[in-house]
Design an enzyme around this catalytic site. Structure first.
Site, PDB file in Angstrom:
ATOM      1  N   LYS A  12      18.485 -10.234 -19.535  1.00  0.00           N
ATOM      2  CA  LYS A  12      17.519 -11.170 -20.105  1.00  0.00           C
ATOM      3  C   LYS A  12      16.589 -10.465 -21.080  1.00  0.00           C
ATOM      4  O   LYS A  12      16.353 -10.940 -22.200  1.00  0.00           O
ATOM      5  CB  LYS A  12      16.692 -11.812 -18.982  1.00  0.00           C
ATOM      6  CG  LYS A  12      15.522 -12.659 -19.483  1.00  0.00           C
ATOM      7  CD  LYS A  12      14.652 -13.145 -18.339  1.00  0.00           C
ATOM      8  CE  LYS A  12      13.473 -12.259 -18.051  1.00  0.00           C
ATOM      9  NZ  LYS A  12      12.329 -12.497 -18.967  1.00  0.00           N
ATOM     10  N   ASN A  13      16.038  -9.333 -20.664  1.00  0.00           N
ATOM     11  CA  ASN A  13      15.033  -8.652 -21.467  1.00  0.00           C
ATOM     12  C   ASN A  13      15.616  -7.993 -22.711  1.00  0.00           C
ATOM     13  O   ASN A  13      14.869  -7.530 -23.575  1.00  0.00           O
ATOM     14  CB  ASN A  13      14.293  -7.618 -20.625  1.00  0.00           C
ATOM     15  CG  ASN A  13      13.416  -8.268 -19.569  1.00  0.00           C
ATOM     16  OD1 ASN A  13      12.959  -9.401 -19.750  1.00  0.00           O
ATOM     17  ND2 ASN A  13      13.188  -7.573 -18.466  1.00  0.00           N
ATOM     18  N   CYS A 106       4.391 -15.699 -17.453  1.00  0.00           N
ATOM     19  CA  CYS A 106       4.077 -15.522 -16.039  1.00  0.00           C
ATOM     20  C   CYS A 106       2.645 -15.032 -15.855  1.00  0.00           C
ATOM     21  O   CYS A 106       2.159 -14.202 -16.620  1.00  0.00           O
ATOM     22  CB  CYS A 106       5.037 -14.509 -15.393  1.00  0.00           C
ATOM     23  SG  CYS A 106       6.604 -15.209 -14.893  1.00  0.00           S
ATOM     24  N   ARG A 111      -1.721  -8.471 -19.700  1.00  0.00           N
ATOM     25  CA  ARG A 111      -0.702  -8.130 -20.680  1.00  0.00           C
ATOM     26  C   ARG A 111      -1.232  -8.349 -22.102  1.00  0.00           C
ATOM     27  O   ARG A 111      -0.726  -9.146 -22.870  1.00  0.00           O
ATOM     28  CB  ARG A 111       0.576  -8.934 -20.424  1.00  0.00           C
ATOM     29  CG  ARG A 111       1.166  -8.638 -19.063  1.00  0.00           C
ATOM     30  CD  ARG A 111       2.635  -8.933 -18.994  1.00  0.00           C
ATOM     31  NE  ARG A 111       2.913 -10.344 -18.894  1.00  0.00           N
ATOM     32  CZ  ARG A 111       4.133 -10.857 -18.726  1.00  0.00           C
ATOM     33  NH1 ARG A 111       5.162 -10.044 -18.656  1.00  0.00           N
ATOM     34  NH2 ARG A 111       4.321 -12.144 -18.628  1.00  0.00           N
ATOM     35  N   ASP A 294       9.716  -4.981 -12.410  1.00  0.00           N
ATOM     36  CA  ASP A 294      10.432  -6.232 -12.160  1.00  0.00           C
ATOM     37  C   ASP A 294      11.201  -6.227 -10.843  1.00  0.00           C
ATOM     38  O   ASP A 294      11.641  -7.281 -10.384  1.00  0.00           O
ATOM     39  CB  ASP A 294      11.404  -6.518 -13.308  1.00  0.00           C
ATOM     40  CG  ASP A 294      10.705  -7.113 -14.518  1.00  0.00           C
ATOM     41  OD1 ASP A 294       9.503  -7.424 -14.421  1.00  0.00           O
ATOM     42  OD2 ASP A 294      11.357  -7.279 -15.566  1.00  0.00           O
ATOM     43  N   ARG A 386      14.223 -19.033 -14.979  1.00  0.00           N
ATOM     44  CA  ARG A 386      13.841 -18.419 -16.251  1.00  0.00           C
ATOM     45  C   ARG A 386      14.648 -17.153 -16.518  1.00  0.00           C
ATOM     46  O   ARG A 386      14.913 -16.818 -17.669  1.00  0.00           O
ATOM     47  CB  ARG A 386      12.356 -18.062 -16.253  1.00  0.00           C
ATOM     48  CG  ARG A 386      11.396 -19.202 -16.504  1.00  0.00           C
ATOM     49  CD  ARG A 386      10.001 -18.653 -16.707  1.00  0.00           C
ATOM     50  NE  ARG A 386      10.027 -17.565 -17.673  1.00  0.00           N
ATOM     51  CZ  ARG A 386       9.280 -16.465 -17.581  1.00  0.00           C
ATOM     52  NH1 ARG A 386       8.449 -16.292 -16.557  1.00  0.00           N
ATOM     53  NH2 ARG A 386       9.352 -15.531 -18.508  1.00  0.00           N
TER      54      ARG A 386
END
Length: 417
Positions: A12-13, A106, A111, A294, A386
């Site tokens: 995903k990232n 999220c 961040r 994560d 997600r």
């Protein structure tokens, strides 16, 4: 108990940033093996809003024609996914202007985006904040040296994309070193960018005048791999995850082995055969190659059942213990003290209604539910979709008793929609 084999999805990232990198091209880009997840759907919607022509085929992949007609990323799209902030760099680099809403995503920490803005300003862009939008303008960016005070993944990627079309050479010091960045840089090199040093803390970019389209297959998702490994460990099962890159998970696998995880690595497949319980270990999340933040939540779920005491220190996001209270509802003994979570292992967890507060925390609660006595209901499961492709289907293929309720509120996600 679980049993069987799953195939790792693409990261995903990595995929999200590869999609954004297509904005820099003068011709279509093709990204293979794109996971069908909500974040991909949201970013597809944003790129289409900007004017890109996007089509999807399971065998051919995602085709992106970067026909940008708008230079604004609106709040209603950016607020759904923080990664949207990385459209700022390529829009300013190629088109000289961008208007991007301040991001959401999220709720796991502040961040801040200061590193993104500082770096793009250092490249020569004029940056202002107006009415909740980041407004950036530049005739042509110019290479420079940028020192990041924290190795932010998003900032590193944003600045690389801003620099690949800038005049001269850009050096990014204290750059993030995640495997997804090297994957992203590999696609940029295929497009004609001159980038070197990815995977190290110093990345050099020599600007070029134009990038062309390419085809790229992303790396496997190391976070998904780690999550399914823990699912096997927590349920004393035999589970195989095929297509994994163990070299991307060295610290995670080292800590899992220290805790008593029983697994073997054979030709890109990680095979779990857990026969005994875990024991407590201390873990501190850090930027790559440290323990990945994560996987902190799934690891906390596993260590809540470990014998003895574990201490988890979260060094990346200050609010990433939101799942701890939900695990406590299931019977875990967890004491939060600032950035530290002190776990005293229990013999069993009990299924109760819990709530997913974010993506990885939601996955952790599902793992806890698989290992718990009785039935667990995880509310707000949309967080999980997600980032995990076919999460329920993959779990079911391993024999998990898991299903989605209120399906009318959790529709299947289509990139074409």
């Amino acid at each position: 108990k679980l049993s069987g084999t799953i195939n790792a999805s693409s990261a995903k990232n990595s995929v999200l940033k590869l999609m954004v990198a297509s904005l820099l091209s003068s011709s279509p880009c093709y990204i293979k093996n794109v996971p069908i997840i909500e974040d991909v759907r949201i970013l597809t919607e944003l790129l289409k809003y900007l004017g890109c022509d996007i089509s999807f085929d399971r065998s051919k992949g995602l085709r992106i024609v970067p026909s940008v007609k708008r230079f604004e990323a609106p709040y209603e799209l950016v607020n759904k996914m923080r990664a949207s902030i990385v459209v700022l760099g390529p829009l300013v680099a190629k088109y000289g202007r961008a208007r991007v809403s301040l991001p959401g995503g999220c709720r796991i920490g502040r961040r801040k985006i200061d590193l993104h803005l500082m770096g793009i300003a250092a490249l020569g862009a004029e940056i202002t904040i107006k009415e909740g939008f980041i407004v950036a303008k530049a005739n042509r960016l110019k290479g420079t040296t940028i020192n990041l005070h924290f190795p932010s993944v998003g900032a590193t990627e944003n600045l690389i994309m801003a620099a690949v079309l800038a005049d001269g050479e850009t050096v990014i010091e204290n750059a993030a070193r995640e495997p997804e960045i090297s994957d992203f840089c590999e696609m940029l090199r295929k497009m004609g960018a001159e980038v070197e040093g990815d995977g190290t803390s110093t990345i050099r970019i020599r600007g070029v005048k134009e990038l062309k389209g390419t085809e790229h297959t992303p790396i496997p998702d190391r976070i998904e791999v780690g999550t399914f490994i823990l699912a096997g460990v927590m349920t004393y099962s035999k589970v195989k995850v095929r297509g994994a890159r163990e070299d991307h998970l060295e610290m995670f696998l080292e800590k899992l082995s220290e805790a008593g995880g029983e697994f073997a690595i054979r030709n890109g497949t990680i095979e779990v055969n857990q026969r005994s319980g875990l024991k407590g270990v201390d873990i501190a999340t850090l930027p790559y190659p440290g323990f990945p933040t994560d996987l902190q939540a799934p690891m906390m779920a596993a260590l809540s059942l470990a014998e003895g005491v574990s201490v988890i220190t979260e060094n990346v996001f200050e609010n990433r213990f939101l799942h701890a209270d939900e695990l406590v509802r299931m019977g875990a003994k967890i004491d939060i003290q600032g950035r530290h979570a002190i776990l005293r292992g229990v013999k069993e967890l009990t299924g109760v209604p819990v709530k997913a507060m974010d993506l990885r925390g939601g996955a952790a609660l599902c793992l806890a539910g698989l290992a718990a006595r009785g039935e667990t209901i995880v509310e707000r499961a949309e967080h999980i979709f997600r980032g995990y492709e076919a999460f329920i289907e993959k779990m079911k293929s391993l024999g998990a008793e898991i299903s989605l309720i209120e399906e009318e509120d959790n529709e299947d996600y289509s990139i074409e929609d």
